[in-house]
Design a protein around this motif. Structure first.
Motif, PDB file in Angstrom:
ATOM      1  N   GLY A   3      19.732  31.177 -50.905  1.00 46.40           N
ATOM      2  CA  GLY A   3      19.251  31.826 -49.698  1.00 46.40           C
ATOM      3  C   GLY A   3      19.233  33.339 -49.766  1.00 46.40           C
ATOM      4  N   LEU A   4      19.885  33.928 -50.769  1.00 43.50           N
ATOM      5  CA  LEU A   4      19.911  35.388 -50.852  1.00 43.50           C
ATOM      6  C   LEU A   4      18.530  35.967 -51.099  1.00 43.50           C
ATOM      7  N   GLU A   5      17.728  35.280 -51.915  1.00 42.70           N
ATOM      8  CA  GLU A   5      16.396  35.802 -52.202  1.00 42.70           C
ATOM      9  C   GLU A   5      15.538  35.860 -50.942  1.00 42.70           C
ATOM     10  N   GLU A   6      15.836  35.028 -49.954  1.00 43.87           N
ATOM     11  CA  GLU A   6      15.090  35.058 -48.695  1.00 43.87           C
ATOM     12  C   GLU A   6      15.362  36.340 -47.917  1.00 43.87           C
ATOM     13  N   LEU A   7      16.550  36.906 -48.083  1.00 43.27           N
ATOM     14  CA  LEU A   7      16.928  38.073 -47.289  1.00 43.27           C
ATOM     15  C   LEU A   7      16.304  39.362 -47.806  1.00 43.27           C
ATOM     16  N   GLY A   8      16.082  39.472 -49.074  1.00 41.88           N
ATOM     17  CA  GLY A   8      15.553  40.709 -49.634  1.00 41.88           C
ATOM     18  C   GLY A   8      16.665  41.690 -49.955  1.00 41.88           C
ATOM     19  N   ARG A  14      22.759  45.575 -46.658  1.00 40.81           N
ATOM     20  CA  ARG A  14      23.378  45.712 -45.337  1.00 40.81           C
ATOM     21  C   ARG A  14      24.477  44.677 -45.135  1.00 40.81           C
ATOM     22  N   VAL A  15      24.242  43.451 -45.601  1.00 38.13           N
ATOM     23  CA  VAL A  15      25.265  42.407 -45.480  1.00 38.13           C
ATOM     24  C   VAL A  15      26.499  42.787 -46.300  1.00 38.13           C
ATOM     25  N   LEU A  16      26.292  43.280 -47.512  1.00 45.20           N
ATOM     26  CA  LEU A  16      27.430  43.673 -48.347  1.00 45.20           C
ATOM     27  C   LEU A  16      28.188  44.848 -47.734  1.00 45.20           C
ATOM     28  N   ALA A  17      27.462  45.813 -47.167  1.00 48.15           N
ATOM     29  CA  ALA A  17      28.123  46.942 -46.510  1.00 48.15           C
ATOM     30  C   ALA A  17      28.920  46.456 -45.302  1.00 48.15           C
ATOM     31  N   TRP A  18      28.354  45.532 -44.539  1.00 51.47           N
ATOM     32  CA  TRP A  18      29.062  44.949 -43.398  1.00 51.47           C
ATOM     33  C   TRP A  18      30.324  44.236 -43.872  1.00 51.47           C
ATOM     34  N   GLY A  19      30.225  43.421 -44.923  1.00 52.99           N
ATOM     35  CA  GLY A  19      31.386  42.704 -45.447  1.00 52.99           C
ATOM     36  C   GLY A  19      32.449  43.659 -45.976  1.00 52.99           C
ATOM     37  N   TRP A  20      32.017  44.705 -46.665  1.00 56.63           N
ATOM     38  CA  TRP A  20      32.964  45.697 -47.179  1.00 56.63           C
ATOM     39  C   TRP A  20      33.709  46.344 -46.022  1.00 56.63           C
ATOM     40  N   HIS A  21      32.946  46.725 -44.985  1.00 60.00           N
ATOM     41  CA  HIS A  21      33.558  47.360 -43.813  1.00 60.00           C
ATOM     42  C   HIS A  21      34.564  46.412 -43.157  1.00 60.00           C
ATOM     43  N   SER A  31      37.003  36.961 -44.740  1.00 61.69           N
ATOM     44  CA  SER A  31      36.731  36.173 -45.934  1.00 61.69           C
ATOM     45  C   SER A  31      35.256  35.782 -45.939  1.00 61.69           C
ATOM     46  N   TRP A  32      34.709  35.677 -47.136  1.00 60.34           N
ATOM     47  CA  TRP A  32      33.331  35.182 -47.263  1.00 60.34           C
ATOM     48  C   TRP A  32      33.291  33.664 -47.178  1.00 60.34           C
ATOM     49  N   ARG A  33      34.434  33.033 -47.318  1.00 55.50           N
ATOM     50  CA  ARG A  33      34.505  31.574 -47.335  1.00 55.50           C
ATOM     51  C   ARG A  33      33.881  30.989 -46.060  1.00 55.50           C
ATOM     52  N   GLY A  34      33.021  30.016 -46.242  1.00 55.95           N
ATOM     53  CA  GLY A  34      32.384  29.330 -45.121  1.00 55.95           C
ATOM     54  C   GLY A  34      31.149  30.032 -44.585  1.00 55.95           C
ATOM     55  N   ARG A  35      30.821  31.196 -45.098  1.00 54.77           N
ATOM     56  CA  ARG A  35      29.643  31.922 -44.634  1.00 54.77           C
ATOM     57  C   ARG A  35      28.475  31.663 -45.587  1.00 54.77           C
ATOM     58  N   THR A  36      27.335  31.408 -45.014  1.00 63.71           N
ATOM     59  CA  THR A  36      26.104  31.329 -45.801  1.00 63.71           C
ATOM     60  C   THR A  36      25.457  32.709 -45.755  1.00 63.71           C
ATOM     61  N   ARG A  38      22.610  33.425 -44.607  1.00 66.03           N
ATOM     62  CA  ARG A  38      21.984  33.540 -43.280  1.00 66.03           C
ATOM     63  C   ARG A  38      23.019  33.834 -42.192  1.00 66.03           C
ATOM     64  N   SER A  39      24.163  33.155 -42.233  1.00 65.08           N
ATOM     65  CA  SER A  39      25.168  33.398 -41.189  1.00 65.08           C
ATOM     66  C   SER A  39      25.759  34.807 -41.336  1.00 65.08           C
ATOM     67  N   ALA A  40      25.936  35.274 -42.572  1.00 62.44           N
ATOM     68  CA  ALA A  40      26.431  36.632 -42.781  1.00 62.44           C
ATOM     69  C   ALA A  40      25.409  37.641 -42.248  1.00 62.44           C
ATOM     70  N   TRP A  41      24.121  37.361 -42.456  1.00 59.35           N
ATOM     71  CA  TRP A  41      23.074  38.239 -41.943  1.00 59.35           C
ATOM     72  C   TRP A  41      23.109  38.274 -40.410  1.00 59.35           C
ATOM     73  N   ARG A  42      23.272  37.123 -39.773  1.00 63.28           N
ATOM     74  CA  ARG A  42      23.347  37.075 -38.307  1.00 63.28           C
ATOM     75  C   ARG A  42      24.525  37.901 -37.799  1.00 63.28           C
ATOM     76  N   GLU A  43      25.671  37.798 -38.461  1.00 61.61           N
ATOM     77  CA  GLU A  43      26.850  38.581 -38.052  1.00 61.61           C
ATOM     78  C   GLU A  43      26.611  40.079 -38.266  1.00 61.61           C
ATOM     79  N   THR A  44      25.941  40.414 -39.365  1.00 65.92           N
ATOM     80  CA  THR A  44      25.620  41.814 -39.642  1.00 65.92           C
ATOM     81  C   THR A  44      24.738  42.384 -38.540  1.00 65.92           C
ATOM     82  N   VAL A  45      23.702  41.651 -38.173  1.00 65.91           N
ATOM     83  CA  VAL A  45      22.769  42.101 -37.135  1.00 65.91           C
ATOM     84  C   VAL A  45      23.494  42.229 -35.793  1.00 65.91           C
ATOM     85  N   ALA A  46      24.337  41.256 -35.470  1.00 68.55           N
ATOM     86  CA  ALA A  46      25.076  41.299 -34.197  1.00 68.55           C
ATOM     87  C   ALA A  46      25.995  42.516 -34.143  1.00 68.55           C
ATOM     88  N   GLU A  47      26.696  42.806 -35.245  1.00 68.07           N
ATOM     89  CA  GLU A  47      27.594  43.956 -35.260  1.00 68.07           C
ATOM     90  C   GLU A  47      26.824  45.264 -35.184  1.00 68.07           C
TER      91      GLU A  47
END
Length: 168
Positions: A3-8, A14-21, A31-36, A38-47
């Motif tokens: 699914g990463l290739e779908e995000l561009g 942005r997702v990696l910067a959000w996770g690092w933060h 933790s990245w555990r349990g996140r896809t 797409r779900s990480a992208w949704r959390e990034t956008v929400a934050e």
């Protein structure tokens, strides 16, 4: 990785910067555990929406007078204190990190935020703890760690600042 290739590339950064933060601002609770992807992208956008909303508070606070200019290795460096919500938002956009959300801490006197520049180019965003004049964090674009030359500049600025205040 599915699914990463779908995000561009941009969305992945942005997702990696959000996770690092999240990892560094809330140690032990992320933790990245349990996140896809797409779900990480949704959390990034929400934050990012929360950050955007918090950057329009229109807050102002008094500068501490700790700005600085100095020359190191033939280059002119400066540390400029950011004293409005708008200035923090601009720094956040330029440096692609979350400093925009620090305006309340600055207004309360818990943080002082500076933009460290070489000439007109922003290099680092620096958070100082006003009570101790210690660096809490210093980050470059996309939260990169300071380079050796930037650390030298930070050391010089803080040592000159402490000397001017009669500290060692």
């Amino acid at each position: 990785q599915e699914g990463l290739e779908e995000l561009g590339d941009g969305a992945c950064r942005r997702v990696l910067a959000w996770g690092w933060h999240r990892h560094h601002e809330q140690p032990g609770s992320f933790s990245w555990r349990g996140r896809t992807p797409r779900s990480a992208w949704r959390e990034t956008v929400a934050e990012r929406r929360v950050w955007s909303a918090s950057s329009h508070r229109g807050l102002r606070w008094e500068p501490r007078g700790w700005g600085w200019q100095g020359e190191l290795r033939g280059q002119l460096w400066s540390a400029k204190e950011l004293t409005t919500s708008e200035a923090l938002r601009d720094e956040s956009i330029a440096m692609q990190h979350c400093v925009r959300g620090y305006d309340l801490a600055c207004q309360r006197g818990d943080s002082a935020i500076f933009s460290l520049c070489c000439g007109e180019e922003r290099h680092l965003t620096v958070e100082l703890r006003p009570q101790t004049m210690l660096i809490v964090q210093a980050r470059g674009r996309c939260n990169r760690l300071p380079r050796r030359a930037e650390v030298e500049v930070l050391d010089r600025w803080l040592s000159e600042l402490r000397r001017s205040r009669g500290e060692r």
